[in-house]
Design a protein around this motif. Structure first.
Motif, PDB file in Angstrom:
ATOM      1  N   SER A   1       0.840  -1.500  -0.207  1.00 38.91           N
ATOM      2  CA  SER A   1       0.061  -0.425   0.090  1.00 38.91           C
ATOM      3  C   SER A   1       1.047   1.451   0.426  1.00 38.91           C
ATOM      4  O   SER A   1       1.651   1.203   0.181  1.00 38.91           O
ATOM      5  N   GLY A   2       0.486   2.298  -0.247  1.00 39.82           N
ATOM      6  CA  GLY A   2       1.681   4.234  -0.421  1.00 39.82           C
ATOM      7  C   GLY A   2       1.328   3.883  -1.444  1.00 39.82           C
ATOM      8  O   GLY A   2       0.530   3.690  -2.845  1.00 39.82           O
ATOM      9  N   SER A   3       2.449   4.626  -1.577  1.00 39.27           N
ATOM     10  CA  SER A   3       2.604   5.375  -3.451  1.00 39.27           C
ATOM     11  C   SER A   3       3.567   4.251  -4.301  1.00 39.27           C
ATOM     12  O   SER A   3       4.571   4.235  -4.897  1.00 39.27           O
ATOM     13  N   ILE A   4       2.727   3.012  -4.636  1.00 39.38           N
ATOM     14  CA  ILE A   4       3.253   1.952  -5.584  1.00 39.38           C
ATOM     15  C   ILE A   4       2.220   2.220  -6.979  1.00 39.38           C
ATOM     16  O   ILE A   4       0.733   1.955  -6.183  1.00 39.38           O
ATOM     17  N   PHE A   5       2.413   1.775  -7.619  1.00 38.16           N
ATOM     18  CA  PHE A   5       1.420   1.052  -9.056  1.00 38.16           C
ATOM     19  C   PHE A   5       2.036   0.044  -9.010  1.00 38.16           C
ATOM     20  O   PHE A   5       0.851  -0.438  -8.847  1.00 38.16           O
ATOM     21  N   SER A   6       3.147  -0.549  -8.886  1.00 39.13           N
ATOM     22  CA  SER A   6       2.804  -2.102  -9.014  1.00 39.13           C
ATOM     23  C   SER A   6       3.635  -2.871  -8.062  1.00 39.13           C
ATOM     24  O   SER A   6       5.038  -2.208  -7.617  1.00 39.13           O
ATOM     25  N   ILE A   7       4.102  -4.301  -7.989  1.00 42.46           N
ATOM     26  CA  ILE A   7       5.153  -4.953  -7.268  1.00 42.46           C
ATOM     27  C   ILE A   7       6.282  -5.230  -8.447  1.00 42.46           C
ATOM     28  O   ILE A   7       5.241  -6.320  -9.227  1.00 42.46           O
ATOM     29  N   ASN A   8       7.523  -5.263  -8.390  1.00 43.01           N
ATOM     30  CA  ASN A   8       8.351  -5.625 -10.039  1.00 43.01           C
ATOM     31  C   ASN A   8       8.580  -7.152  -8.953  1.00 43.01           C
ATOM     32  O   ASN A   8       8.047  -8.136  -8.461  1.00 43.01           O
ATOM     33  N   ALA A   9      10.357  -6.752  -8.320  1.00 41.86           N
ATOM     34  CA  ALA A   9      10.603  -8.026  -7.995  1.00 41.86           C
ATOM     35  C   ALA A   9      10.710  -7.719  -6.346  1.00 41.86           C
ATOM     36  O   ALA A   9       9.941  -6.684  -5.917  1.00 41.86           O
ATOM     37  N   MET A  10       9.916  -8.962  -5.774  1.00 46.78           N
ATOM     38  CA  MET A  10      10.097  -9.099  -4.599  1.00 46.78           C
ATOM     39  C   MET A  10      10.625 -10.405  -3.672  1.00 46.78           C
ATOM     40  O   MET A  10      11.419 -11.340  -4.492  1.00 46.78           O
ATOM     41  N   GLY A  11      10.331 -10.728  -2.926  1.00 52.93           N
ATOM     42  CA  GLY A  11      11.370 -11.907  -2.353  1.00 52.93           C
ATOM     43  C   GLY A  11      10.192 -12.611  -0.956  1.00 52.93           C
ATOM     44  O   GLY A  11       9.815 -11.504   0.058  1.00 52.93           O
TER      45      GLY A  11
ATOM     46  N   TYR B   1       7.526 -15.698   8.565  1.00 53.68           N
ATOM     47  CA  TYR B   1       7.766 -14.948   7.315  1.00 53.68           C
ATOM     48  C   TYR B   1       7.713 -14.067   6.794  1.00 53.68           C
ATOM     49  O   TYR B   1       6.896 -13.474   7.232  1.00 53.68           O
ATOM     50  N   TYR B   2       8.433 -13.074   6.406  1.00 51.93           N
ATOM     51  CA  TYR B   2       8.746 -12.084   5.707  1.00 51.93           C
ATOM     52  C   TYR B   2       8.834 -11.863   3.876  1.00 51.93           C
ATOM     53  O   TYR B   2       9.213 -12.209   3.283  1.00 51.93           O
ATOM     54  N   CYS B   3       7.723 -10.467   4.135  1.00 49.55           N
ATOM     55  CA  CYS B   3       8.295 -10.420   2.410  1.00 49.55           C
ATOM     56  C   CYS B   3       8.669  -8.754   2.524  1.00 49.55           C
ATOM     57  O   CYS B   3       9.129  -8.547   3.742  1.00 49.55           O
ATOM     58  N   TYR B   4       9.345  -9.231   1.597  1.00 53.46           N
ATOM     59  CA  TYR B   4      10.569  -7.988   0.950  1.00 53.46           C
ATOM     60  C   TYR B   4      10.571  -7.407  -0.681  1.00 53.46           C
ATOM     61  O   TYR B   4      10.085  -8.260  -1.456  1.00 53.46           O
ATOM     62  N   ALA B   5      10.061  -5.932  -0.384  1.00 52.23           N
ATOM     63  CA  ALA B   5      10.255  -6.053  -1.855  1.00 52.23           C
ATOM     64  C   ALA B   5      11.129  -4.512  -2.282  1.00 52.23           C
ATOM     65  O   ALA B   5      10.932  -3.668  -1.498  1.00 52.23           O
ATOM     66  N   PRO B   6      12.480  -4.378  -3.454  1.00 55.08           N
ATOM     67  CA  PRO B   6      12.291  -3.201  -3.389  1.00 55.08           C
ATOM     68  C   PRO B   6      11.691  -2.232  -3.850  1.00 55.08           C
ATOM     69  O   PRO B   6      11.520  -2.363  -5.796  1.00 55.08           O
ATOM     70  N   ILE B   7      11.541  -0.981  -3.788  1.00 50.64           N
ATOM     71  CA  ILE B   7      10.616  -0.502  -4.558  1.00 50.64           C
ATOM     72  C   ILE B   7      11.366   1.652  -4.338  1.00 50.64           C
ATOM     73  O   ILE B   7      11.687   1.681  -3.564  1.00 50.64           O
TER      74      ILE B   7
ATOM     75  N   GLY C   1      13.879   2.736  -5.379  1.00 49.64           N
ATOM     76  CA  GLY C   1      14.733   2.680  -4.376  1.00 49.64           C
ATOM     77  C   GLY C   1      15.347   1.990  -3.186  1.00 49.64           C
ATOM     78  O   GLY C   1      17.076   2.226  -2.591  1.00 49.64           O
ATOM     79  N   MET C   2      14.574   1.834  -2.535  1.00 46.00           N
ATOM     80  CA  MET C   2      14.989   1.208  -1.448  1.00 46.00           C
ATOM     81  C   MET C   2      13.874   0.074  -0.705  1.00 46.00           C
ATOM     82  O   MET C   2      13.077  -0.238  -1.330  1.00 46.00           O
ATOM     83  N   ASP C   3      14.316  -0.292   0.475  1.00 45.43           N
ATOM     84  CA  ASP C   3      13.565  -1.608   0.709  1.00 45.43           C
ATOM     85  C   ASP C   3      13.084  -1.461   1.656  1.00 45.43           C
ATOM     86  O   ASP C   3      13.182  -0.990   2.171  1.00 45.43           O
ATOM     87  N   TYR C   4      11.849  -2.868   1.294  1.00 45.18           N
ATOM     88  CA  TYR C   4      10.751  -2.435   2.060  1.00 45.18           C
ATOM     89  C   TYR C   4      10.828  -3.852   2.593  1.00 45.18           C
ATOM     90  O   TYR C   4      10.577  -5.151   2.070  1.00 45.18           O
ATOM     91  N   TRP C   5      10.623  -4.280   3.772  1.00 47.12           N
ATOM     92  CA  TRP C   5       9.972  -5.671   4.491  1.00 47.12           C
ATOM     93  C   TRP C   5       8.975  -5.259   5.293  1.00 47.12           C
ATOM     94  O   TRP C   5       8.393  -4.143   6.148  1.00 47.12           O
ATOM     95  N   GLY C   6       8.053  -6.832   5.255  1.00 46.00           N
ATOM     96  CA  GLY C   6       6.936  -6.478   6.569  1.00 46.00           C
ATOM     97  C   GLY C   6       7.425  -7.025   7.666  1.00 46.00           C
ATOM     98  O   GLY C   6       8.145  -7.011   8.003  1.00 46.00           O
ATOM     99  N   LYS C   7       6.340  -6.689   8.177  1.00 47.06           N
ATOM    100  CA  LYS C   7       6.467  -6.848   9.831  1.00 47.06           C
ATOM    101  C   LYS C   7       6.497  -8.517  10.384  1.00 47.06           C
ATOM    102  O   LYS C   7       7.161  -8.826  11.059  1.00 47.06           O
ATOM    103  N   GLY C   8       5.963  -9.734   9.063  1.00 45.86           N
ATOM    104  CA  GLY C   8       6.028 -11.003   9.186  1.00 45.86           C
ATOM    105  C   GLY C   8       4.587 -11.772   9.089  1.00 45.86           C
ATOM    106  O   GLY C   8       3.791 -10.707  10.145  1.00 45.86           O
ATOM    107  N   THR C   9       4.645 -13.323   8.918  1.00 44.99           N
ATOM    108  CA  THR C   9       3.521 -14.149   9.166  1.00 44.99           C
ATOM    109  C   THR C   9       4.118 -15.381  10.056  1.00 44.99           C
ATOM    110  O   THR C   9       4.718 -15.649   9.604  1.00 44.99           O
ATOM    111  N   LEU C  10       3.698 -15.310  11.542  1.00 43.24           N
ATOM    112  CA  LEU C  10       4.152 -16.745  11.543  1.00 43.24           C
ATOM    113  C   LEU C  10       3.484 -18.084  11.044  1.00 43.24           C
ATOM    114  O   LEU C  10       2.056 -17.896  10.819  1.00 43.24           O
TER     115      LEU C  10
END
Length: 115
Positions: A25-35, A93-99, A101-110
């Motif tokens: 969510s936020g200022s993002i049009f799409s997710i490209n690379a993620m992990g 399990y954590y979600c990661y995405a470079p958006i 030029g910055m790296d973003y991480w979620g807080k995780g789900t068990l």
């Protein structure tokens, strides 16, 4: 401001399945690379699966053939489908995405795999 929020974790028996979601969510049009990464108690965080902006995927050897990463750019959401779960898959399990030029991480789900 971009936020990544994971969901879908829980308790599952060995051999079961779960699908994790990562919603951006936020200022993002799409997710490209993620992990997707995971961290088990007492262990270091490790890469589970990743997808490049070109759509190429890679998986940790321990999950190949059992986990599948996908994304829905229209929904700005990534997924991790997990089947044939094993007790050793238990982790946060954590979600990661470079958006932008910055790296973003979620807080995780068990995810807990236990009989």
């Amino acid at each position: 401001q971009v936020q990544l929020v994971e969901s879908g974790g829980g308790l599952v028996q060995p051999g079961g399945s779960l699908r994790l979601s990562c919603a951006a969510s936020g200022s993002i049009f799409s997710i490209n690379a993620m992990g997707w990464y995971r961290q088990a108690p007492g262990e270091e965080r490790e890469l589970v699966a990743a997808i490049s902006s070109g759509g190429n995927t890679k998986y940790a050897d321990s999950v190949k053939g059992r986990f599948t990463l996908s994304r829905d750019n229209g929904k700005r959401t990534g997924y991790l489908q997990m089947i044939s779960l094993k007790p050793e898959d238990t982790a946060v399990y954590y979600c990661y995405a470079p958006i932008g030029g910055m790296d973003y991480w979620g807080k995780g789900t068990l995810v807990t795999v236990s009989a």
